[in-house]
Design a protein around this motif. Sequence first.
Motif, PDB file in Angstrom:
ATOM      1  N   VAL A 183     -32.261 -48.043 -40.076  1.00 58.63           N
ATOM      2  CA  VAL A 183     -32.612 -49.457 -39.922  1.00 58.63           C
ATOM      3  C   VAL A 183     -31.378 -50.287 -40.261  1.00 58.63           C
ATOM      4  CG1 VAL A 183     -35.071 -49.166 -40.372  1.00 58.63           C
ATOM      5  CG2 VAL A 183     -33.526 -49.558 -42.286  1.00 58.63           C
ATOM      6  N   ALA A 184     -31.201 -51.392 -39.589  1.00 56.02           N
ATOM      7  CA  ALA A 184     -30.015 -52.231 -39.772  1.00 56.02           C
ATOM      8  C   ALA A 184     -30.030 -52.920 -41.133  1.00 56.02           C
ATOM      9  CB  ALA A 184     -29.948 -53.273 -38.659  1.00 56.02           C
ATOM     10  N   ARG A 226     -37.012 -53.858 -43.697  1.00 62.56           N
ATOM     11  CA  ARG A 226     -37.426 -52.532 -44.177  1.00 62.56           C
ATOM     12  C   ARG A 226     -36.307 -51.791 -44.895  1.00 62.56           C
ATOM     13  NH1 ARG A 226     -38.920 -49.774 -38.776  1.00 62.56           N
ATOM     14  NH2 ARG A 226     -37.056 -50.987 -38.207  1.00 62.56           N
ATOM     15  N   SER A 227     -35.088 -52.279 -44.803  1.00 62.02           N
ATOM     16  CA  SER A 227     -33.957 -51.581 -45.404  1.00 62.02           C
ATOM     17  C   SER A 227     -34.045 -51.603 -46.923  1.00 62.02           C
ATOM     18  CB  SER A 227     -32.642 -52.218 -44.954  1.00 62.02           C
ATOM     19  OG  SER A 227     -31.547 -51.588 -45.595  1.00 62.02           O
TER      20      SER A 227
END
Length: 410
Positions: A312-313, A318-319
């Motif tokens: 995920v970026a 969500r990171s």
Amino acid sequence: MAEHPAYPVGLRLSGRRVVVLGGGQVAQRRLPALIAAGADIVLVSPEATPSVEAMADAGEITWVRRGYADGDLAEAWYALIATSDPAANTAASAEAERHRVWCVRSDDADQATAWTPATGHSEGVTVAVLTTHARGRDPRHTAAIRDAVVEGLRDGTLVAPHHRTRTPGVALVGGGPGDPDLITVRGRRLLAEADVVIADRLGPRDLLAELPPHVEVIDAAKIPYGRYMAQEAINNALVEHAKQGKAVVRLKGGDPYVFGRGMEEVQALAEAGIPCTVVPGISSSISVPGAAGIPVTHRGVAHEFTVVSGHVAPDDERSLVDWASLARLTGTLVVLMGVDKIGKIAETLVAHGRSPATPVALVQEGTTAAQRRVDATLATVAETVRAEDVRPPAVIVIGEVVRVGPAPVA
């Protein structure tokens, strides 16, 4: 006596007196097995190698710091004679003969009353290879036979049927970074004994071709998901096959617990009351850079390395990665599953202080025949990935260690 073959036997030495004469390289090689056998070991030698001395310091053996003297073998069950003094060796073997002590001589096998076989172990089995006669003994030949048998038992190419009821269950096996030779010995053996193998796309695919025809191989990527998420479907498949009384191997790439969702599968099996064996694997986070000539640490360059997921970026809610803190570190950053997010990752690291000139290496299909390495910097990596068409799976290494090794071959 030398014209007759030796009679093979397994000595049970636990708690029994064993005397070792000489503390050199022969003793250093033989002592660990005697210690493992539980023998009460007395070493008689004025000197010893550092490793043998460490055994004495740890209380694993009793060290009498002098040369051999008549009577040292009294009450012994077994003796290893390996001093550098031929006269002492001859006298000791004569004492062994008088007291009926089985003894091995490192300098003259013909004068010994016992020979040491080339031994190896595999899952509760000891393989011992012994030359038939003393004359013409070739230790390298017997060792080679030993190695071939043990390797065959371990990797499953030499299959001996089990005549006991196997306990059904699941083995969660880390298959390593891709090269089939980099799976662990235990993992390969369990794979050879499986009834069902549920394999990841990133597992060592070449090993699947070696499985017997009766083994059911299930591609985890093709399990019909229905109303379940992918991981739930895999969990259900593991439980279903194990409940049928089958030996199931869940073959995963790398290590099951390094971004492999292995614990989710262990938890699902535990809830279903199914026993699970976890076999660690070599993580691609260190093995793939190594295969490409990049050390993740190096004296004077990097004193730490950090492994993060890039699936995920950095700006994704969500990171769970603190990219700002990572940017301030001076060591190596290894990013897994980050090829399609590397542009945003590089941009974030630079924004938080990492130099745009920081070297970056992308190693695609690491450890396999298709391995290739592409180099860039944080400033250029996004464009390089597009221009070079870098695709997953690839391990990304960020840091000065990229420049440590030999220049990559074009």
